[in-house]
Design a protein around this motif. Structure first.
Motif, mmCIF file in Angstrom:
data_model
loop_
_atom_site.group_PDB
_atom_site.id
_atom_site.type_symbol
_atom_site.label_atom_id
_atom_site.label_comp_id
_atom_site.label_asym_id
_atom_site.label_seq_id
_atom_site.Cartn_x
_atom_site.Cartn_y
_atom_site.Cartn_z
ATOM 1 N N GLU A 123 0.832 -1.209 0.000
ATOM 2 C CA GLU A 123 0.000 0.000 0.000
ATOM 3 C C GLU A 123 0.864 1.255 0.000
ATOM 4 O O GLU A 123 0.582 2.225 -0.706
ATOM 5 N N GLU A 124 1.930 1.245 0.810
ATOM 6 C CA GLU A 124 2.821 2.405 0.872
ATOM 7 C C GLU A 124 3.548 2.594 -0.460
ATOM 8 O O GLU A 124 3.709 3.712 -0.944
ATOM 9 N N GLN A 129 4.115 5.622 -5.511
ATOM 10 C CA GLN A 129 4.061 5.617 -6.968
ATOM 11 C C GLN A 129 3.056 6.646 -7.472
ATOM 12 O O GLN A 129 3.341 7.392 -8.410
ATOM 13 N N GLN A 130 1.869 6.699 -6.847
ATOM 14 C CA GLN A 130 0.857 7.667 -7.262
ATOM 15 C C GLN A 130 1.344 9.097 -7.037
ATOM 16 O O GLN A 130 1.066 9.990 -7.850
ATOM 17 N N ALA A 131 2.065 9.333 -5.949
ATOM 18 C CA ALA A 131 2.617 10.673 -5.690
ATOM 19 C C ALA A 131 3.634 11.055 -6.770
ATOM 20 O O ALA A 131 3.662 12.200 -7.232
ATOM 21 N N LEU A 132 4.450 10.100 -7.180
ATOM 22 C CA LEU A 132 5.425 10.377 -8.240
ATOM 23 C C LEU A 132 4.731 10.685 -9.563
ATOM 24 O O LEU A 132 5.135 11.590 -10.295
ATOM 25 N N PHE A 133 3.672 9.937 -9.866
ATOM 26 C CA PHE A 133 2.919 10.208 -11.095
ATOM 27 C C PHE A 133 2.288 11.601 -11.057
ATOM 28 O O PHE A 133 2.303 12.328 -12.043
ATOM 29 N N ALA A 134 1.728 11.973 -9.892
ATOM 30 C CA ALA A 134 1.111 13.300 -9.758
ATOM 31 C C ALA A 134 2.156 14.395 -9.940
ATOM 32 O O ALA A 134 1.914 15.400 -10.626
ATOM 33 N N ARG A 135 3.332 14.212 -9.372
ATOM 34 C CA ARG A 135 4.415 15.190 -9.532
ATOM 35 C C ARG A 135 4.836 15.305 -10.996
ATOM 36 O O ARG A 135 5.074 16.400 -11.503
ATOM 37 N N ALA A 136 4.893 14.167 -11.682
ATOM 38 C CA ALA A 136 5.273 14.188 -13.103
ATOM 39 C C ALA A 136 4.204 14.887 -13.943
ATOM 40 O O ALA A 136 4.521 15.667 -14.846
#
Length: 194
Positions: A123-124, A129-136
Motif C-alpha cells: 500500500e505504501e 508511486q501515485q505521488a510520483l505520477f502526480a508530480r510528473a
C-alpha cells in the motif's frame, strides 16, 4: 596440438562440445599420484573419452525421459540410463553426489526480491508511486503552460512575411516602375498581342 582445440576448452571441434582445460587438468591431477604426470596427448584423449561418455549418457537419459513421457531430464533418468548402459557400480556415487548437491543448493541464501527487502508495504509503495505520477503530471502541465505563454510573445515579435498572389506582385511591380505615359503603350502592346 590439433586445430580443433583452443585455449579455453578441450574437445571443441566440429560438434562445438567443449570442456574447460583447467577443470580437466585439475581432475586429472587430483586423481594421479604426485610423482606421475600426464602428457598433453593423454589429456586430450581423456577429454575425447569424457565428451563421448557425456554424449552417450545424455542420449540414453533422453530416451528414458521420452519413455516416461517427460520433457525435462531428471536425476532419476540419469540413474536409469547408467543402469541401462551397464554402469550400475556408479549409482551409489552418483546418489551421494546428488544428495551433496541438493544440500549445497538448500544452504545457499535464496534470492530475495528487492521490494521484499525494503520493508515497505504494498500500500505504501502504491501511494509513493501515485505521488510520483502526480508530480510528473504537474511538471508536464507547467512545462506546457510555459510553452503556451511563450508562443504569443514569440508570434508578436516575429511577423511572418506578407503573402502575395502572383497577380498582386505583377501589378505592384508594373505600377511602381513604369511611368504613366508608357502605361498606355504597354496596354496597347498587350491588346495587340491578344
Amino acid at each position: 596440438m590439433d586445430d580443433s582445440y583452443d585455449d579455453e576448452g578441450l574437445g571443441q571441434g566440429d560438434e562445438s562440445i567443449s570442456l574447460p582445460r583447467a577443470t580437466v587438468t585439475k581432475l586429472i591431477k587430483e586423481n594421479l599420484p604426485n610423482d606421475i604426470k600426464c602428457s598433453n596427448e593423454t589429456r586430450d584423449f581423456i577429454v575425447e573419452c569424457l565428451v563421448e561418455f557425456v554424449h552417450l549418457l545424455s542420449s540414453e537419459a533422453n530416451e528414458v525421459c521420452n519413455k516416461d513421457n517427460k520433457k525435462t531430464i531428471a536425476p532419476d533418468h540419469i540413474m536409469k540410463a547408467l543402469r541401462q548402459l551397464g554402469f550400475d557400480q556408479f549409482n551409489k556415487d552418483v546418489e551421494a553426489v546428488l544428495k551433496q548437491h541438493k544440500a549445497e543448493v538448500s544452504d545457499k541464501p535464496k534470492y530475495t526480491k528487492k521490494l521484499d527487502s525494503l520493508g515497505i508495504s504494498q500500500e505504501e509503495l502504491l501511494r509513493q508511486q501515485q505521488a510520483l505520477f502526480a508530480r510528473a503530471r504537474n511538471a508536464l502541465s507547467a512545462s506546457q503552460e510555459f510553452q503556451s505563454a511563450q508562443s504569443p510573445a514569440l508570434a508578436a515579435t516575429q511577423q511572418p512575411p506578407p503573402i502575395f498572389t502572383p497577380s498582386q506582385s505583377v501589378l505592384s511591380a508594373s505600377s511602381s516602375s513604369v511611368p504613366s505615359s508608357s502605361s498606355s503603350s504597354s496596354s496597347t502592346t498587350t491588346s495587340s498581342t491578344d
